[in-house]
Every structure is written in structure tokens, then in C-alpha cells.
Design a protein around this motif. Structure first.
Motif, PDB file in Angstrom:
ATOM      1  N   ILE A 504       2.276-107.068 -57.419  1.00  0.00           N
ATOM      2  CA  ILE A 504       3.228-107.907 -56.671  1.00  0.00           C
ATOM      3  C   ILE A 504       4.380-107.020 -56.201  1.00  0.00           C
ATOM      4  CG2 ILE A 504       4.803-109.874 -56.790  1.00  0.00           C
ATOM      5  CD1 ILE A 504       3.030-111.027 -58.980  1.00  0.00           C
ATOM      6  N   LYS A 506       8.056-106.583 -54.496  1.00  0.00           N
ATOM      7  CA  LYS A 506       9.324-107.304 -54.290  1.00  0.00           C
ATOM      8  C   LYS A 506      10.353-106.385 -53.640  1.00  0.00           C
ATOM      9  CE  LYS A 506       8.837-110.425 -58.245  1.00  0.00           C
ATOM     10  NZ  LYS A 506       9.470-110.900 -59.519  1.00  0.00           N
ATOM     11  N   LYS A 507      11.257-107.004 -52.851  1.00  0.00           N
ATOM     12  CA  LYS A 507      12.345-106.258 -52.217  1.00  0.00           C
ATOM     13  C   LYS A 507      13.484-106.110 -53.221  1.00  0.00           C
ATOM     14  CE  LYS A 507      15.309-106.152 -48.160  1.00  0.00           C
ATOM     15  NZ  LYS A 507      15.738-106.869 -46.923  1.00  0.00           N
ATOM     16  N   VAL A 508      13.958-104.863 -53.438  1.00  0.00           N
ATOM     17  CA  VAL A 508      14.972-104.571 -54.447  1.00  0.00           C
ATOM     18  C   VAL A 508      16.228-104.035 -53.754  1.00  0.00           C
ATOM     19  CG1 VAL A 508      15.503-103.233 -56.515  1.00  0.00           C
ATOM     20  CG2 VAL A 508      13.166-104.053 -56.118  1.00  0.00           C
TER      21      VAL A 508
END
Length: 539
Positions: A504, A506-508
Motif C-alpha cells: 500500500i 501512501k503520500k507522506v
């Protein structure tokens, strides 16, 4: 009650009368060859009445398991030999029991057997289990039906070639596990008599070792009204003799066989030890009687038995009387792994022509060409053959079979050649040691014993060497390479695809990314370093 006791007594008497017809004999023959080697032959025979044993299901000295096999599969006679080593005709003369390297089995069945092939397979498998041998590997691809060779040696009502089967396994080894059940067939086993001298471990140190088991029906009268069963067991060996002072090959039974004579088999009616030695040999103790070079010890009449020693009064001298008049050798010709051939050479040193019957079987994966069969004399002139029988092989079903009659002229050499092409086998048909190659069985040459100077009637068989042939072998490492390559490709491709489909993303935030454990650890290490450096700086 008295009547019942009388019936029981009569039954016991009748059985005793039937068992009294069993006759067991044993003998040991020791013959010194021209090469300072000792040829020893153990021979045991049991003769019983057919009516008293097979029909009455009563066995006295005759082994019951052999009788049951013969009755179940309707066997008229069978001959089995298991041999380790090659018989050297030039050095040792003609053997008493001829046998090719490996295992050989040929059987005559009773007339009236409906399915001879089924009886042949069943008998071979049963004999394999009885002797702990690999005779169960005898199948269609090893079996042939001779037309001229292997005549019946016992009584057989009519000769129909439909009821004979022959097979040979050139790669079969002779082990102690074969000798142990063979010894159990003897009336006294290996406990008493001459059979006590058979030491399996000692026999396997010999140059040549052959085990024989022969069964046949015999008749004592011209019009056979009552047949008898005869079982003969033999062990043939060739030992090296150590030359003593003045090149004298002195020996004793205990030195050669590793054991002493102790009594006789109480069930044997005849127990003989025979020495075939030159006139300059002195035996101790003295033999029971002598006839030329033959010295005989009658163990039944001797009060005490022990070790028998043979000593030469002068140096041993080679004799040319034992050199055979007919010699044969075969080998493979050709180079490469495609074309090849078989070349046999038969030499006749006798002063007369010798009529012979030659038989050869070739495995099905070698494509034999009959038109290449050539028989020439030593000058290259073609010779005629008679009664030629050729059965071409059927793939994975039957071998090639070639048999014909040939007259070998006096003091001449005959050369027989034949060409073949190597075939291909599937990778599952190769043995574990595929690079070792395959074997072609010995060529069988059948001649009359009197024509080659043996002085006795009957057929003498001469076996040539077994021939090793190399056929194209697949690259057995290729499956391993394919498996390794396939696993590597699958691991790389499937691993990448699995990561892309299961992870998965995700934008951090960049500020939050700096607060990771690794970044905080780096910050602390940097602060500690700065502090240490700052404390070490002078004011």
C-alpha cells in the motif's frame, strides 16, 4: 483301533519305500591348469522317482520348493547359471560346466502348456525370489526362441521349439546372497560333507566363479514308462596358486578353500574328491585309487578325512594337451556413436572340420542389418552358412535373433562380421549409470564334444566375451539447469509483481518523513559528536 494302527504303519512303510528311491551324490574335482591356477568344481546331484515325489507330493532328499515350481509351471527341464568373470579357454581349456558372464536361463516346458510366455514369466520370477537374484528383469526384450541350439538334455516326449525359452542378463552380478539360498537346496546344506568347503567369502576372491542349477527328467530304459527327476548343482571356481621354491605350485585344500574336510554328508551315497594333476605330483595322504592323471579319494570308505596336500617333485611344466582346438572371440567395431559392428573370430586348430551352430542375440535398440552379415575365411573368401534364422527386433518388444550352421575348416580361422546402427532411448529407459553403456550377450557356439577332442559325447557350448556398446546419452543435467533457470525467473518476476500488487503506497509529508526513527537516531549521534568535540577544544 488296531486296524487304524495297521493302516498308519502301512502308510509309513509305503512312504519309506518311495523315499528310498532318492539318491544323493557329491564330488569335488581339482584340476591344475597350465598357468599355475587351480580349477575347482563342486558337483551335487539328487535323483528321485517322479511317481514317488511329484505325483505323491512327498519329498525326501529332493528340495520341495524346486519340485513345486516344476509342477506348477509344467517345466520339463531348466538350466540356470550365474557367473562372475570370463572363462579363459586358452589358459584353462574347456570347462566342465560352460556358462557365459552374467545370468543365463533356458527352459523347456511340457507339451500342452497353453500360454508358454506366461509360464516363462512366472517361473523366472519365482526362481528369482528363490535365489535372491534379478531374474525378474527377464522380459520380452531379453527372451528368444532358439531353433537349433540348446537341445533338451533330459527326457522330453517330442521336440517342439514352441516350448523353449532362452534369456541372458549380461550385467547380472553373482553375490553371496545368491549362494546362501543355493546351499539350502542341498540335502546336508553347508554343514557336512564336501559342501562344508564352500566358503562364500573365500569364493569371491577367485578369478572365476560360476553357480549352476540344472533340472531334467531322465529314464533308465529305452521305452520310458517311469521318469525320474534329477537336480544338479555346481560351483566352478579358478584360484591362483602361489609358486614356492623352484616354481612349484604346491597347495592343499585348506590353503585354497580355507576349510578342512570333516566327514561326509550322511545322506549321500557317494562322496568323492578328485585330483587331475600331472604324474610328478605327490598327494598326501595317498588316494583311494588312481587312473592316469586322475587321483580319487572315496570319502565314504575312508575312516578319517582331513587336509589333502599336493606337492610337486620337480618344477611344473606346461602341457599343450589342454589347449582347446576351437577358440572364439568377439568385439565391437566402429567409431563414434552412430554406426558400429560386431566382429567374431573362430579359430580351429584341429586336424578336421568342426560343425558348429552359432547363435547371437542383439538388443532391440541396435538396428542390425542382415545384408551386412559376412562370413569369410582367413584368405578373405566368403563361406556358406546353412539353416539361417533371422528374426528382426520389434521396438521395446523383442531383440534381434540370428542363428545358423557353420562348418569351420581344419587349421583355419573364420571371421564373422555384421553392422548395426545405434538407436535412441528415452531418458527414462537409461540405467542410473547411463554413461557406462549397455552389454550385448555372449555369442553361443555349439559343437560336438568329440569333434574338438574332448573324448566324450554331447554338446559343448563355447561362449565368447560379452560386448559393451555405448549409445547416445542425453544431457541428464539439462533438467536441473531448466529447473534452476525457471525458479530464478519465477522468483524475480513473481516477487516484483507480488510487491506491486500487495503493498500500500501512501503520500507522506516531508517534515513528518524527517521524524522517522533513522533520522532521529542520526540527529542524536550528531549532537553527541558535537558535544564531545566541543569539550575537547581549549578555551
Amino acid at each position: 483301533m488296531h486296524r487304524l494302527d495297521l493302516c498308519v504303519c502301512l502308510f509309513v512303510i509305503i512312504c519309506g519305500i518311495g523315499s528310498a528311491t532318492d539318491v544323493a551324490e557329491e564330488s569335488l574335482t581339482l584340476k591344475v591348469t597350465n598357468q599355475a591356477q587351480l580349477y575347482t568344481v563342486f558337483n551335487f546331484s539328487v535323483i528321485t522317482s517322479y511317481a514317488g515325489a511329484a505325483e505323491g507330493y512327498h519329498y525326501h532328499l529332493f528340495p520341495r520348493n524346486i519340485g513345486n515350481l516344476v509342477k506348477k509351471y509344467s517345466v520339463a527341464e531348466f538350466h540356470l547359471s550365474m557367473t562372475q568373470g570370463l572363462w579363459r579357454y586358452e589358459n584353462w581349456g574347456y570347462p566342465d560346466f560352460s556358462a557365459p558372464p552374467g545370468a543365463q536361463l533356458w527352459v523347456w516346458f511340457q507339451h500342452g502348456v497353453k500360454d508358454v510366455d506366461a509360464a516363462w514369466r512366472g517361473f523366472a520370477n519365482a526362481l528369482s525370489g528363490l535365489l535372491c537374484a534379478s531374474l525378474n528383469f527377464i522380459g520380452k526384450t531379453e527372451t528368444v526362441i532358439p531353433e537349433l541350439s540348446f537341445q533338451p538334455e533330459g527326457y522330453l516326449s517330442g521336440e517342439n521349439r514352441h516350448y523353449i525359452r532362452y534369456a541372458v542378463l549380461p550385467r547380472e552380478n553373482l553375490c553371496t546372497e545368491n549362494l546362501t539360498p543355493w546351499l539350502k537346496l542341498l540335502p546336508c546344506g553347508s554343514n557336512n560333507g564336501i559342501s562344508r568347503l564352500i566358503d562364500p567369502a573365500n569364493l569371491h576372491h577367485s578369478r572365476f566363479l560360476s553357480l549352476g542349477l540344472d533340472f531334467k527328467y531322465t529314464c533308465t530304459e529305452e521305452i520310458c514308462t517311469r521318469k525320474r527327476m534329477e537336480l544338479s548343482q555346481s560351483v566352478s571356481t579358478v584360484f591362483d596358486l602361489q609358486l614356492g621354491p623352484k616354481n612349484k605350485p604346491d597347495f592343499s585344500i585348506e590353503e585354497v578353500l580355507g576349510r578342512r574336510l570333516k566327514g561326509t554328508c550322511p545322506l549321500a551315497s557317494k562322496s568323492l574328491v578328485k585330483f587331475v594333476v600331472p604324474d610328478n605330483v605327490i598327494l598326501q595322504p595317498l588316494p583311494t585309487y588312481s587312473d592316469g592323471n586322475l587321483r580319487v579319494y572315496d570319502l565314504v570308505s575312508m575312516k578319517k578325512t582331513g587336509n589333502i596336500k599336493a606337492k610337486w617333485s620337480n618344477a611344473a611344466v606346461s602341457s599343450s594337451d589342454d589347449i582347446p582346438h576351437l577358440l572364439a572371440h568377439c568385439h565391437i567395431t566402429g567409431i563414434g556413436q552412430q554406426d558400429g559392428g560386431i566382429r567374431c573370430q573362430i579359430a580351429n586348430t584341429a586336424s578336421g572340420n568342426v560343425s558348429s551352430t552359432i547363435m547371437q542375440t542383439v538388443p532391440w535398440f541396435l538396428q542390425v542389418y542382415l545384408h551386412t552379415l559376412s562370413v569369410t575365411d582367413q584368405s578373405g573368401k566368403k563361406m556358406e552358412i546353412g539353416d539361417l534364422t533371422f528374426r528382426p527386433a520389434k521396438i521395446r518388444q523383442s531383440p534381434h535373433f540370428i542363428e545358423y550352421r557353420l562348418v569351420v575348416p581344419e587349421k583355419s580361422t573364420v571371421v564373422i562380421t555384421m553392422q548395426f546402427t545405434r538407436g535412441f532411448l528415452t531418458w527414462t529407459e537409461h540405467p542410473p549409470d547411463a554413461n557406462h553403456g549397455f552389454y550385448i550377450g555372449s555369442t553361443v557356439i555349439s559343437v560336438d564334444g568329440q569333434e574338438i577332442g574332448l573324448g566324450r559325447e554331447g554338446t559343448q557350448r563355447i561362449y565368447t566375451e560379452i560386448m559393451q556398446v555405448i549409445i547416445p546419452v542425453p544431457d541428464f543435467s539439462m533438467p536441473y539447469n531448466v529447473i534452476c533457470l525457471a525458479c530464478t525467473v519465477i522468483a524475480i518476476g513473481f516477487g516484483s509483481l507480488h510487491n506491486l500488487t500487495t503493498r500500500i503506497f501512501k503520500k507522506v509529508d516531508p517534515d513528518e518523513a524527517d521524524q522517522s526513527l533513522l533520522s532521529r537516531l542520526k540527529g542524536r549521534l550528531s549532537a553527541i559528536k558535537t558535544r564531545i568535540v566541543g569539550q575537547g577544544t581549549p578555551p
